[in-house]
Write an enzyme that holds these catalytic residues in place. Structure first.
Site, PDB file in Angstrom:
ATOM      1  CB  CYS A 128      -7.602  -2.453   4.588  1.00 17.55           C
ATOM      2  SG  CYS A 128      -7.066  -4.079   4.000  1.00 17.55           S
ATOM      3  CD  GLU A 184      -0.913   6.644   3.906  1.00 14.00           C
ATOM      4  OE1 GLU A 184      -1.550   7.081   4.895  1.00 14.00           O
ATOM      5  OE2 GLU A 184      -0.512   5.465   3.809  1.00 14.00           O
ATOM      6  CE  LYS A 214      -2.364  -1.105   8.040  1.00 10.52           C
ATOM      7  NZ  LYS A 214      -2.717   0.318   8.308  1.00 10.52           N
ATOM      8  CG  HIS A 216      -2.842  -4.558   6.619  1.00 13.21           C
ATOM      9  ND1 HIS A 216      -3.881  -3.956   7.300  1.00 13.21           N
ATOM     10  CD2 HIS A 216      -3.071  -4.314   5.294  1.00 13.21           C
ATOM     11  CE1 HIS A 216      -4.690  -3.387   6.433  1.00 13.21           C
ATOM     12  NE2 HIS A 216      -4.221  -3.578   5.226  1.00 13.21           N
ATOM     13  CG  PHE A 273      -7.908  -4.961  -1.671  1.00 18.69           C
ATOM     14  CD1 PHE A 273      -6.767  -4.194  -1.744  1.00 18.69           C
ATOM     15  CD2 PHE A 273      -7.751  -6.343  -1.576  1.00 18.69           C
ATOM     16  CE1 PHE A 273      -5.510  -4.756  -1.732  1.00 18.69           C
ATOM     17  CE2 PHE A 273      -6.493  -6.927  -1.559  1.00 18.69           C
ATOM     18  CZ  PHE A 273      -5.371  -6.129  -1.638  1.00 18.69           C
TER      19      PHE A 273
END
Length: 412
Positions: free
Chosen positions: A164, A315, A333, A338, A397
């Site tokens: 991502c 985050e 998002k 996403h 990831f």
């Protein structure tokens, strides 16, 4: 310490569920209305909703008619976004020095539908039934290759695959190509069209997707209490990047400047972010140092915030720790879902528009009074704000972290 020189963003091409085109997407994101909806292609699965491109707006512009039949949906989306970006930049592929033009397109998955369909053909009907177009349609480097083919680009053509963070990695790579002198123009961004029963089933089995089927429009809820996962999406964004002096020489004002990039790897877990955000913090601090900025210079943060419990918490804590002065924070998002490998490029483009237009889109489905981390979240409606410097966060990831820093003018 300031690193590489600032790079001009001279063109944008954006295609998302909020709209087919940069202005349409911007209007939709600033409107704050989620695009998540029931998806007939996912009927019967544990998750039956997604964020898809607007009905009837399959991008076809910029695609040679003789090539459309053999191209995958992700390749078409990349070409359409690239076509729009080049037009926006005021460039003519017939007159540029094609060997000095590069393409870098991030893609995390490729054409998953082709892999799945051809695997079924192989299983059910044997090897002779497998399409000879399988590989050129399905490989994740092909969006970059198709853009180069469509626009006659002969410089470096690269595909970045950092899950991502792929789209953000593409922009960082493009900056290196320009700073090194290898290219004069680079089309950089991301494309992903991976809404497919296989990807949805796989993400659901991981526990990564929202299962809020009784409240689909409220399913993607970055930083909000009760968030339970992301909503899968699709789209593409391409940015035209040039050295500032080259843009000035042809009389093109930049929409914003890419002034810094930071990258790190968590090396913590294959899919779960570091709980204290150590890797993401390192990427943010690198981007600031590269840009010659200090934390208090940042007016705005475009957050990665996918709507997962652990990711958003990590985050939010990191942003509050590194940027305690309270810059505005938005998470697109909530509206867009996403888009995986395209998300970093789409959100970089939105950050450029925020810097350029002085308007911060709201985070959908978020009540600022109870939002994660006590940050300066923009909620409800778009907020006018002068944004001199902003960062766009992208995490993927594998522990991939990329942060991009944009300004309206080059830092002193």
């Amino acid at each position: 310490m300031k690193g590489l020189p600032a790079i001009a963003v001279t063109g944008l091409g954006v295609i998302t569920p909020a709209g087919d085109g940069t202005d349409a997407t911007w209007e939709g994101v600033c409107g704050g209305k989620p695009t998540a909806a029931a998806d007939p292609s996912l009927e019967g699965l544990p998750v039956e909703f997604s964020c898809r491109l607007p009905s009837g707006s399959e991008p076809v512009r910029g695609i040679p008619r003789r090539a459309a039949w053999r191209m995958s949906p992700v390749g078409k989306a990349a070409v359409a976004a690239g076509h729009d970006a080049v037009q926006d930049a005021g460039l003519d592929p017939a007159s540029w020095e094609s060997a000095r033009v590069g393409v870098v397109i991030g893609c995390g998955v490729g054409d998953l539908a082709s892999w799945r369909a051809q695997t079924l053909r192989l299983t059910d009907k044997g090897a002779a039934s497998v399409s000879p177009l399988t590989m050129p349609m399905a490989l994740p480097n092909m969006p970059a290759g198709e853009v180069a083919l469509a626009l006659g680009i002969h410089g470096p053509s690269l595909g970045t695959a950092t899950a991502c963070a792929s789209g953000a990695s593409a922009l960082m790579t493009a900056r290196w190509l320009l700073a090194s002198g290898q290219c004069d123009i680079v089309l950089a961004g991301g494309a992903e069209m991976a809404v497919d029963p296989l990807s949805v089933a796989a993400f659901h089995r991981m526990g990564a997707l929202s299962i809020r089927g009784d409240d689909i429009s409220g399913a993607s809820r970055p930083f909000a209490p009760g968030r339970d996962g992301f909503v899968i999406s699709e789209g593409a964004a391409v940015l035209v990047l040039e050295r500032t002096e080259d843009a000035a020489a042809r009389g093109k004002d930049p929409r914003a400047l890419l002034v810094g990039c930071g990258a790190s790897t968590d090396a913590h877990h294959p899919t779960t972010p570091h709980p204290e955000g150590a890797g993401t913090e390192a990427a943010l601090r690198q981007a600031l140092a590269d840009a010659g900025l200090v934390p208090s210079d940042i007016d705005h943060v475009n957050a990665h915030a996918t709507s997962t419990p652990s990711g958003d918490a990590s985050e939010a804590a990191m942003i509050g720790r590194v940027l305690p002065h309270g810059p505005s924070v938005t998470a697109p998002k909530g509206v867009l879902g996403h888009a995986l490998g395209a998300a970093g490029a789409i959100e970089a483009a939105l950050t450029v528009l925020t810097v350029e237009r002085g308007l911060v889109p709201p985070t959908a489905n978020l009540d600022g009074t109870v939002a994660e981390g006590g940050l300066n979240h923009v909620t409800g409606s778009a907020r006018p704000q002068r944004v001199r410097a902003a960062v766009s966060n992208s995490f993927g990831f594998g522990g991939h972290n990329v942060v991009l820093a944009f300004t309206s003018d080059a830092p002193a």
